[in-house]
Design a protein around this motif. Structure first.
Motif, mmCIF file in Angstrom:
data_model
loop_
_atom_site.group_PDB
_atom_site.id
_atom_site.type_symbol
_atom_site.label_atom_id
_atom_site.label_comp_id
_atom_site.label_asym_id
_atom_site.label_seq_id
_atom_site.Cartn_x
_atom_site.Cartn_y
_atom_site.Cartn_z
ATOM 1 N N GLN A 1 0.959 -1.092 -0.061
ATOM 2 C CA GLN A 1 0.044 0.132 -0.029
ATOM 3 C C GLN A 1 0.755 1.101 -0.162
ATOM 4 O O GLN A 1 1.798 1.248 0.859
ATOM 5 N N LYS A 2 0.689 2.027 -0.862
ATOM 6 C CA LYS A 2 1.602 3.318 -1.093
ATOM 7 C C LYS A 2 0.415 4.550 -0.824
ATOM 8 O O LYS A 2 -0.484 4.655 -1.253
ATOM 9 N N TYR A 3 1.110 5.162 0.291
ATOM 10 C CA TYR A 3 0.432 6.637 0.342
ATOM 11 C C TYR A 3 1.094 7.861 0.260
ATOM 12 O O TYR A 3 2.363 7.879 0.781
ATOM 13 N N ARG B 1 10.676 13.141 -9.466
ATOM 14 C CA ARG B 1 9.407 13.686 -8.475
ATOM 15 C C ARG B 1 8.441 12.612 -8.838
ATOM 16 O O ARG B 1 8.105 11.929 -9.895
ATOM 17 N N GLY B 2 7.420 12.228 -7.698
ATOM 18 C CA GLY B 2 6.413 11.495 -7.831
ATOM 19 C C GLY B 2 6.874 9.908 -7.548
ATOM 20 O O GLY B 2 6.409 8.880 -8.011
ATOM 21 N N GLY B 3 8.259 9.796 -7.384
ATOM 22 C CA GLY B 3 9.018 8.502 -7.392
ATOM 23 C C GLY B 3 8.507 7.569 -6.338
ATOM 24 O O GLY B 3 8.798 6.438 -6.302
ATOM 25 N N SER B 4 7.867 7.900 -5.387
ATOM 26 C CA SER B 4 6.987 6.924 -4.392
ATOM 27 C C SER B 4 6.259 5.873 -5.050
ATOM 28 O O SER B 4 6.040 4.735 -4.412
ATOM 29 N N ASP B 5 5.653 6.221 -6.130
ATOM 30 C CA ASP B 5 4.863 5.231 -6.808
ATOM 31 C C ASP B 5 5.632 4.091 -7.375
ATOM 32 O O ASP B 5 5.252 3.031 -7.413
ATOM 33 N N THR B 6 6.778 4.524 -7.772
ATOM 34 C CA THR B 6 7.688 3.654 -8.393
ATOM 35 C C THR B 6 8.244 2.561 -7.373
ATOM 36 O O THR B 6 8.310 1.477 -7.393
ATOM 37 N N SER C 1 -0.325 13.363 -16.970
ATOM 38 C CA SER C 1 -1.146 13.107 -15.777
ATOM 39 C C SER C 1 -0.331 12.528 -14.553
ATOM 40 O O SER C 1 0.189 11.238 -14.707
ATOM 41 N N LYS C 2 -0.310 13.265 -13.381
ATOM 42 C CA LYS C 2 0.727 12.889 -12.422
ATOM 43 C C LYS C 2 0.280 11.969 -11.341
ATOM 44 O O LYS C 2 0.807 11.774 -10.430
ATOM 45 N N VAL C 3 -1.097 11.572 -11.704
ATOM 46 C CA VAL C 3 -1.609 10.541 -10.733
ATOM 47 C C VAL C 3 -0.972 9.322 -10.623
ATOM 48 O O VAL C 3 -0.553 8.757 -9.279
HETATM 49 MG MG MG Z 1 2.293 11.276 -6.589
#
Ligand code: MG
Ligand code: ADP
Ligand code: ASP
Length: 411
Positions: A6-8, A150-155, A208-210
């Motif tokens: 689970q990523k928050y 940036r946004g790398g926690s998704d990865t 789309s940065k989602v």
């Molecule tokens: Mg993000």
């Protein structure tokens, strides 16, 4: 019993109260007997703050040291999240990227994950603990801290799910799924129950940065079951990223609209039209490590042509300087022009493969609104245009309506 990652994201861990809410959800899954790995981002706004701080000390921060600074945001939230879990009676242990040993390549601030050591995480999971891992960071083979862009926690989330062969990777964020377009720009946007992997890949790469694009690439490569959900409410199952297209299902022609304000356009006018000219222009740009996105060249009139391309806005000044100082005199072009007030709007949909006329409908919709198209590019499932930035919202809204993506009942 399943293994779930689970990523928050930042807004989901923005303050102690929200962190406690995250812990409550994790505790529920844990009580049901699932093994849970939690990946957290820094508190919202924290990474921006750290970057500003670094720039106050060094205008162009040293990349290695910048990573040392910006990775601290996630170190705070793993500790706090593990504490909230322990306070709720759930055994939990936190890990930085280096402690897991998320091995990356050397490219500071945009590193790629090469390998993940599962050993310690497995032992903790088998001992009944929740494992809390810092998103966005890793370590290179010299032991230096790296970050994933940036946004790398998704990865981090998807890569851990792939490495641990998890049953599902759940990305919890501040919207309840992937929408037809950014719901903050178009309130009539609709949540998609499912979106194909290819569409998600195009939407992410078109702005789309989602989901960070690399997380989608990982999901595709390792066939990770990936879902985007709301961390604030449990009212639906969010959006599932699917890998197979159901041949019996009538697909909408367009699934979503992405937009991106991060690009800038550069043009060379009066360029001699001869073999090698594209290389003469883009070679030095590539050598300076500047990525080029769209490229267009006109057919020549009297042996002269115009050549335009787009780069990330952060690299606009650098690219302009190379054109002015080096390329223009070298190839004897007449003039260099730059515009960093542009945006790219893209229609994405697998249905485009079998339907003609999408591009012309897009162009006529924009023409009707008096919006001039500066550049066009297409792929099998995507049509993008570059327009003046000031028309972005108008363009996205009118295309959303023209392609009937609005929620039923929306005006
Ligand atoms: Mg993000
Ligand atoms: P997090 O901090 O949880 O990683 P992000 O801000 O990175 O969250 O991503 C979620 C945001 O993505 C949403 O708040 C929304 O504004 C934006 N977004 C852009 N395009 C879309 C889309 N097609 N569907 C849903 N959200 C989108
Ligand atoms: N904290 C990092 C960022 O703001 C990573 C992330 O949130 O995914 O980009």
């Amino acid at each position: 019993m399943a293994l779930i990652v689970q990523k928050y994201g930042g807004t989901s861990v923005a303050n102690p109260e929200r962190i406690r809410k995250v812990a409550e959800r994790v505790a529920r899954f844990h009580q049901q007997g699932h093994q849970i790995v939690v990946v957290v981002s820094a508190m919202s706004g924290e990474t921006d703050k750290l970057i500003r701080l670094a720039k106050e000390v060094q205008a162009v921060p040293d990349p290695r040291e910048l990573d040392v600074v910006i990775a601290t945001g996630e170190q705070v939230t793993i500790g706090l999240t593990a504490m909230a879990l322990i306070a709720a009676g759930v055994p939990a242990v936190s890990y930085t990227g280096a402690q897991v040993r998320i091995l990356t390549d050397e490219s500071h601030t945009k590193a790629r994950i090469l390998e993940i050591d599962q050993h310690n995480m497995r032992a903790d999971l088998d001992a009944g603990k929740v494992v809390v891992v810092a998103g966005f960071q890793g370590v290179n083979e010299h032991g230096a801290i790296t970050t994933l862009g940036r946004g790398g926690s998704d990865t981090t989330g998807v890569a851990l799910a792939a490495a641990l062969n998890a049953d599902e990777c759940q990305i919890y964020t501040d919207v309840d799924g992937v929408y037809t377009t950014d719901p903050r720009v178009v309130p009539e946007a609709r949540r998609l129950e499912t979106v194909t992997f290819e569409e998600m890949l195009e939407m992410a790469s078109m702005g789309s940065k989602v989901l960070q694009i690399r997380s989608v690439e990982f999901a595709g490569k390792y066939k990770v079951k990936l879902r985007v959900l709301s961390s604030f409410e449990d009212k639906n199952d969010g959006t599932l990223i699917t890998f197979e297209e159901d041949p019996n299902m009538e697909k909408p022609i367009i699934s979503g609209i992405a937009f991106n304000r991060d690009e800038a356009k550069l043009s060379l006018l009066g360029v001699p039209d001869r073999p090698g000219i594209a290389f003469a222009i883009l070679g030095p740009i590539g050598e300076a490590n500047i990525d080029v996105d769209m490229i267009i060249q006109n057919t020549s009139v009297d042996g002269l042509t115009d050549f335009s391309f787009t780069v990330h806005r952060n690299e606009f000044a650098k690219a302009m300087e190379i054109l002015d100082a080096k390329i223009k005199p070298e190839i004897q072009a007449r003039e260099v022009r730059g515009d960093n007030k542009i945006c790219k709007v893209s229609l994405v949909g697998v249905g485009m493969r079998t339907h003609a006329g999408v591009a012309s409908k897009m162009f006529s919709t924009l023409a009707h609104e008096g919006i001039n198209i500066q550049m066009i590019s297409t792929s099998e499932i995507k049509t993008s245009v570059v327009i003046d930035e000031k028309y972005m919202e108008l363009a996205v809204r009118s295309l959303h309506r023209a392609f009937e993506l609005d929620s039923p009942g929306a005006v």
